[in-house]
Write an enzyme that holds these catalytic residues in place. Structure first.
Site, short mmCIF file in Angstrom:
data_model
loop_
_atom_site.label_atom_id
_atom_site.label_comp_id
_atom_site.label_asym_id
_atom_site.label_seq_id
_atom_site.Cartn_x
_atom_site.Cartn_y
_atom_site.Cartn_z
N LYS A 166 0.84 -1.20 0.00
CA LYS A 166 0.00 0.00 0.00
C LYS A 166 0.87 1.25 0.00
O LYS A 166 1.76 1.39 0.85
CB LYS A 166 -0.89 0.03 1.26
CG LYS A 166 -1.88 -1.12 1.35
CD LYS A 166 -3.08 -0.89 0.46
CE LYS A 166 -4.14 -1.96 0.63
NZ LYS A 166 -5.21 -1.84 -0.35
N ASP B 14 -0.22 -0.26 -4.50
CA ASP B 14 -1.64 0.09 -4.47
C ASP B 14 -1.84 1.41 -3.73
O ASP B 14 -1.63 1.50 -2.53
CB ASP B 14 -2.44 -1.03 -3.78
CG ASP B 14 -3.94 -0.75 -3.79
OD1 ASP B 14 -4.37 0.21 -4.46
OD2 ASP B 14 -4.68 -1.50 -3.15
N GLU C 299 -1.68 0.39 -8.80
CA GLU C 299 -3.14 0.23 -8.72
C GLU C 299 -3.78 1.55 -8.27
O GLU C 299 -3.37 2.13 -7.28
CB GLU C 299 -3.43 -0.87 -7.69
CG GLU C 299 -4.78 -1.48 -7.79
CD GLU C 299 -4.89 -2.74 -6.91
OE1 GLU C 299 -5.89 -2.81 -6.18
OE2 GLU C 299 -3.99 -3.60 -6.93
N ASP D 91 -9.03 0.10 -9.79
CA ASP D 91 -9.63 -0.68 -8.70
C ASP D 91 -10.90 0.02 -8.22
O ASP D 91 -12.01 -0.34 -8.59
CB ASP D 91 -8.60 -0.85 -7.58
CG ASP D 91 -9.08 -1.80 -6.50
OD1 ASP D 91 -10.10 -2.48 -6.70
OD2 ASP D 91 -8.43 -1.88 -5.44
N LYS E 121 -13.26 -6.97 -7.62
CA LYS E 121 -13.55 -7.51 -6.29
C LYS E 121 -14.92 -8.17 -6.38
O LYS E 121 -15.95 -7.48 -6.28
CB LYS E 121 -13.55 -6.39 -5.26
CG LYS E 121 -12.15 -5.81 -5.00
CD LYS E 121 -12.21 -4.69 -3.99
CE LYS E 121 -10.87 -4.45 -3.30
NZ LYS E 121 -9.71 -4.40 -4.16
#
Length: 336
Positions: free
Chosen positions: A152, A181, A215, A240, A264
C-alpha cells in the site's frame, strides 16, 4: 418454473489481527452477513454479503435492511431482480443460489469449513502492510510460497515511502513481482513521480524484480488523467476503486480503458452479468479479495478460475490478517 427457497441470514463480525491501514483510513473489524438458502429438495446454498461502503458498495445497514424486509420464502425471480444499488447483496444471493444449484460441481460441500480449498500460494498475491512493516513481513509470506506482493502506498509522505520502496526492491528476492496500491491517494504529480521511478527500475537490467503495476493511483473522478498516464509510461496502471461495481466497470471500458481491471467479486454485483461482460470484452483482470470469509471466497475463486486471463496472481493472500477459526461458521449458526 420458479423455485422457492427457505431463506435465513446471520450478521457476523471478525476482528483483524492488526488494523488494516489504507488511504481510506484504518479498518479494525470486518462485518458482513452469511446467507443460507434451502430449496424444496433440501439442497443448501451458502452466500455472503461483505460490503465495503467506502469502496462503492452499499453499507452494511442497507444490506441488513434488505435482508430483513425479505420474506422467509424467496424465489429465483427475487434473487435475480436485486437492484444495482445493492451490488454486495446481488453477489451474496446469486452465489448462494449457484452453490445450492450445484453449478460448481460436487467438490463444494453443504457446510463450508475454514480453511477452504486454496490454489497454490504462488497463484496468489500476498498483501504487505503499509509503511516500513512491509520490510519485516514479506519473508514469512515468501516462505509460504508467495511470489507476488502488494504494498500500500499513498499512506505516508511520498519521500518517506520512496525510501522504503528503495529498501524493499533491494531486499525482495529475484523474480518477485510487486504491485503498488495507492487506493486513489496520490496527486497527479505524485503519480507521475511513482510511474517515472518504476519505469527507471524497469530499465535497470541489474534489478531482476518486476513492478507489475500501480493500482488506482488517482481518485475515481480523475479517470481521464489515469487514461492519459496509462499511455505515457511503460509501467502498467490497474483500476480498482474506479471499477468497484459492474456499472463502473462498463463505463470505464466504454470510455476507452484497456488496461488492467481489478475486480472484487464480493462487491462487483451479479456473477452471471460479470461473466457475460468478461466473456464479451476479454478484459485483462486481476481478481481481488474484500476480506471476506471462506464462503464468499469460494464463490470469488470460482469466478477467478473461470475469468482470469494473462496468468496474473489473484489478490486473495489475506489469511494472515485474521485468526483462523475452524468452527466459526457453525458457532455463528448455532449460537443464534
Amino acid at each position: 418454473m420458479t423455485n422457492d427457497y427457505k431463506f435465513e441470514f446471520r450478521p457476523y463480525q471478525r476482528r483483524f489481527l492488526r488494523s488494516l491501514t489504507t488511504n481510506h483510513g484504518r479498518w479494525d473489524i470486518r462485518e458482513g452477513i452469511i446467507l443460507h438458502l434451502t430449496d424444496e429438495s433440501g439442497k443448501v446454498g451458502w452466500g455472503e454479503i461483505a460490503p465495503i461502503s467506502w469502496f462503492g458498495s452499499e453499507t452494511l445497514e442497507q444490506a441488513l435492511d434488505f435482508c430483513r424486509q425479505l420474506p422467509r420464502e424467496i424465489t429465483d425471480e427475487m434473487i435475480f431482480s436485486i437492484p444495482d444499488e445493492l451490488p454486495a447483496c446481488q453477489f451474496g444471493f446469486e452465489s448462494a443460489w449457484e452453490w445450492g444449484s450445484g453449478k460448481w460441481g460436487n467438490e463444494f460441500f453443504s457446510m463450508p469449513h475454514a480453511p477452504c480449498p486454496m490454489p497454490h500460494a504462488q497463484s496468489f498475491s500476498g498483501l504487505l502492510p503499509a509503511g516500513e512493516a512491509a520490510l519485516n513481513q514479506w519473508e514469512a509470506l515468501w516462505q509460504q510460497g508467495y511470489r507476488t506482493f502488494k504494498w500500500k502506498i499513498g499512506v505516508d509522505a511520498i519521500a518517506h515511502e520512496l525510501k522504503i520502496f528503495e529498501s524493499l526492491i533491494h531486499t525482495l528476492p529475484a523474480f518477485t513481482k510487486l504491485r503498488l496500491d495507492a487506493n486513489g491517494g496520490l496527486t497527479y504529480e505524485e503519480a507521475n513521480l511513482w510511474l517515472w521511478t518504476c519505469d527507471n527500475l524497469k530499465a535497470n537490467p541489474e534489478l531482476p524484480l518486476e513492478i507489475e503495476f500501480i493500482e488506482q493511483p488517482l481518485p475515481v473522478e480523475q479517470f481521464q488523467q489515469m487514461l492519459e498516464l496509462s499511455t505515457s509510461y511503460e509501467t502498467a496502471i490497474a483500476l480498482d476503486e474506479s471499477v468497484a461495481t459492474l456499472g463502473q466497470l462498463a463505463a470505464c471500458y466504454q470510455q476507452g480503458w484497456r488496461g488492467i481491471f481489478v475486480i472484487k467479486p464480493g462487491i462487483v454485483g451479479s456473477p452471471s452479468r460479470l461473466r457475460k461482460f468478461c466473456h464479451q470484452h476479454q478484459i485483462d483482470t486481476v481478481f481481488s479479495s474484500v476480506f471476506e470469509t471462506a464462503i464468499a471466497r469460494l464463490a470469488a475463486l470460482q469466478l477467478a478460475a473461470e475469468l482470469s486471463r494473462n496468468n496474473r496472481a489473484i489478490g486473495f493472500g489475506i489469511d494472515h490478517f485474521f485468526e483462523q477459526e475452524e468452527t466459526w461458521l457453525q458457532s455463528l449458526w448455532n449460537d443464534l
